[in-house]
Design an enzyme around this catalytic site. Structure first.
Site, PDB file in Angstrom:
ATOM      1  N   HIS A  21      -7.727   0.095   1.532  1.00 34.43           N
ATOM      2  CA  HIS A  21      -8.590  -0.811   0.774  1.00 34.43           C
ATOM      3  C   HIS A  21     -10.044  -0.485   1.076  1.00 34.43           C
ATOM      4  O   HIS A  21     -10.447  -0.388   2.233  1.00 34.43           O
ATOM      5  CB  HIS A  21      -8.303  -2.267   1.143  1.00 34.43           C
ATOM      6  CG  HIS A  21      -9.070  -3.249   0.311  1.00 34.43           C
ATOM      7  ND1 HIS A  21      -8.600  -3.760  -0.889  1.00 34.43           N
ATOM      8  CD2 HIS A  21     -10.304  -3.805   0.485  1.00 34.43           C
ATOM      9  CE1 HIS A  21      -9.473  -4.586  -1.391  1.00 34.43           C
ATOM     10  NE2 HIS A  21     -10.524  -4.631  -0.589  1.00 34.43           N
ATOM     11  N   LYS A  32       0.825  -1.204   0.000  1.00 31.46           N
ATOM     12  CA  LYS A  32       0.000   0.000   0.000  1.00 31.46           C
ATOM     13  C   LYS A  32       0.860   1.255   0.000  1.00 31.46           C
ATOM     14  O   LYS A  32       1.675   1.449   0.902  1.00 31.46           O
ATOM     15  CB  LYS A  32      -0.928   0.022   1.209  1.00 31.46           C
ATOM     16  CG  LYS A  32      -1.978  -1.073   1.218  1.00 31.46           C
ATOM     17  CD  LYS A  32      -2.881  -0.924   2.426  1.00 31.46           C
ATOM     18  CE  LYS A  32      -3.952  -2.001   2.429  1.00 31.46           C
ATOM     19  NZ  LYS A  32      -4.863  -1.866   3.595  1.00 31.46           N
ATOM     20  N   HIS A  56     -15.642   6.550   1.550  1.00 33.96           N
ATOM     21  CA  HIS A  56     -16.572   6.131   0.498  1.00 33.96           C
ATOM     22  C   HIS A  56     -17.885   6.870   0.731  1.00 33.96           C
ATOM     23  O   HIS A  56     -18.530   6.716   1.764  1.00 33.96           O
ATOM     24  CB  HIS A  56     -16.804   4.622   0.522  1.00 33.96           C
ATOM     25  CG  HIS A  56     -17.646   4.141  -0.621  1.00 33.96           C
ATOM     26  ND1 HIS A  56     -17.098   3.718  -1.824  1.00 33.96           N
ATOM     27  CD2 HIS A  56     -18.985   4.053  -0.778  1.00 33.96           C
ATOM     28  CE1 HIS A  56     -18.060   3.372  -2.647  1.00 33.96           C
ATOM     29  NE2 HIS A  56     -19.220   3.572  -2.038  1.00 33.96           N
ATOM     30  N   CYS A  57     -18.268   7.697  -0.231  1.00 35.36           N
ATOM     31  CA  CYS A  57     -19.434   8.566  -0.067  1.00 35.36           C
ATOM     32  C   CYS A  57     -20.650   7.975  -0.785  1.00 35.36           C
ATOM     33  O   CYS A  57     -20.628   7.832  -2.010  1.00 35.36           O
ATOM     34  CB  CYS A  57     -19.136   9.959  -0.618  1.00 35.36           C
ATOM     35  SG  CYS A  57     -20.517  11.108  -0.454  1.00 35.36           S
TER      36      CYS A  57
END
Length: 335
Positions: free
Chosen positions: A138, A132, A152-153
């Site tokens: 992730h 990463k 995350h929207c």
């Protein structure tokens, strides 16, 4: 297998519901403002034209930024962070855990990786088979590692990260401008309808409801935009605000804070004339970010892979010097 695939398809369909809700509200607001207010209520032609002109500028900028925030794919780690076929084969054939860890440590020595997991481990995603990059995580919804992942929207049905963070900020900004303009221009007619100075009709309902909806969204957007402006100034993501990034020296919330001006430039770019347009102007490629603890000369943004190749030999010694060969490998970390 078929049931699991069907559930995933249903989840993808339902994930678009928040976007459809926002789209429906905006389309209704367009009809209510343009037709019910400007066409059917306002009698002064000059006032009508001025309102329509400003409204359409706000509407276009809002729609443009919202589209970009939704449909800009999340940036993922490049092939340099992926295990090559030979490395992957060597890693999977090796049965000794310590030897497996050392294989990944050796691979990481040629990469600009400075952060660690909370356990002090090198951050490795066994699902994506990548080391990463700093600030990447992730996403279980997108099922991939996302560069400089913020969150995350659901309202854009997308991961907000390096590739679209500027678009997301502009979307919030133009959403607030859209609501402010509607509230300010509708207020006089809202009062007139409320006290009965204007005749009852379909326009009354639309204007009254338009005022309430605009104010409701405005209050929410003020807090959300203010929070993200603070994050940009501090050079933090939402994930980093809740959990400080860990370096070889330990957790540090200000590890990527290089000053307000440079923090803003990382997101919006050097050309201030393009800051307010939904055009990709962010610095770098999301794999490497300047560190507060290092000198400016050693933390210049690596804008592309070719520059990595040019500077890799000179940077390998510095980067490997920061590596701790005793660290373990973090497996199956998911944000």
């Amino acid at each position: 297998m078929a049931l699991s695939r069907g559930l995933r398809c249903c989840a993808r369909v339902f994930s678009w519901i928040p976007v459809l809700i926002i789209t429906s509200v905006v389309l209704w607001s367009y009809y209510a403002y343009v037709f019910e207010l400007c066409v059917f209520t306002i009698s002064n032609t000059l006032e009508k034209v001025a309102y329509l002109l400003v409204f359409h500028v706000c509407f276009v900028m809002f729609s443009w930024t919202y589209w970009k925030a939704i449909f800009t794919p999340p940036a993922t780690p490049c092939k340099k962070f992926q295990l090559s076929y030979s490395d992957k084969d060597r890693y999977e054939r090796e049965e000794r855990p310590d030897a497996q860890k050392q294989i990944l440590v050796d691979i990481a020595k040629s990469l600009p990786i400075f952060t660690r997991a909370t356990s002090g481990a090198i951050r490795f995603c066994d699902r994506c088979q990548v080391l990463k990059p700093d600030r990447s995580h992730h996403c279980s919804v997108c099922e991939t590692c996302v560069l400089k992942m913020d969150h995350h929207c659901p309202w854009v049905n997308n991961c907000v990260g390096f590739s679209n963070y500027k678009f997301f900020l502009l979307f919030l900004s133009y959403s607030m401008v859209y609501c402010v303009f509607i509230s300010a221009s509708v207020f006089r007619f809202f009062i007139n309808f409320w006290v009965g100075d204007l005749p009852n009709g379909p326009a009354k309902f639309h204007v009254l409801f338009l005022m309430f909806v605009a104010l409701m969204f405005l209050v929410s957007l003020m807090f959300l935009l203010g929070y993200h402006c603070w994050l940009v100034v501090q050079n933090r993501s939402t994930l980093e605000a809740f959990s400080a990034p860990v370096f070889t020296t330990g957790p540090d919330r200000n590890g990527f804070n290089v000053g307000i001006r440079r923090n803003l430039q990382q997101v919006f770019g050097d050309n201030k004339r393009l800051w307010f347009l939904p055009i990709c102007t962010s610095q770098g490629d999301g794999h490497y970010f300047p560190l507060k603890s290092l000198s400016e000369s050693s933390t210049s943004l690596l804008a592309n892979e070719e520059k990595w190749d040019e500077e890799e030999e000179s940077e390998d010694d510095n980067i490997s010097g920061d590596r701790d060969p005793s660290v373990t490998v973090e497996m199956d970390e998911e944000e």
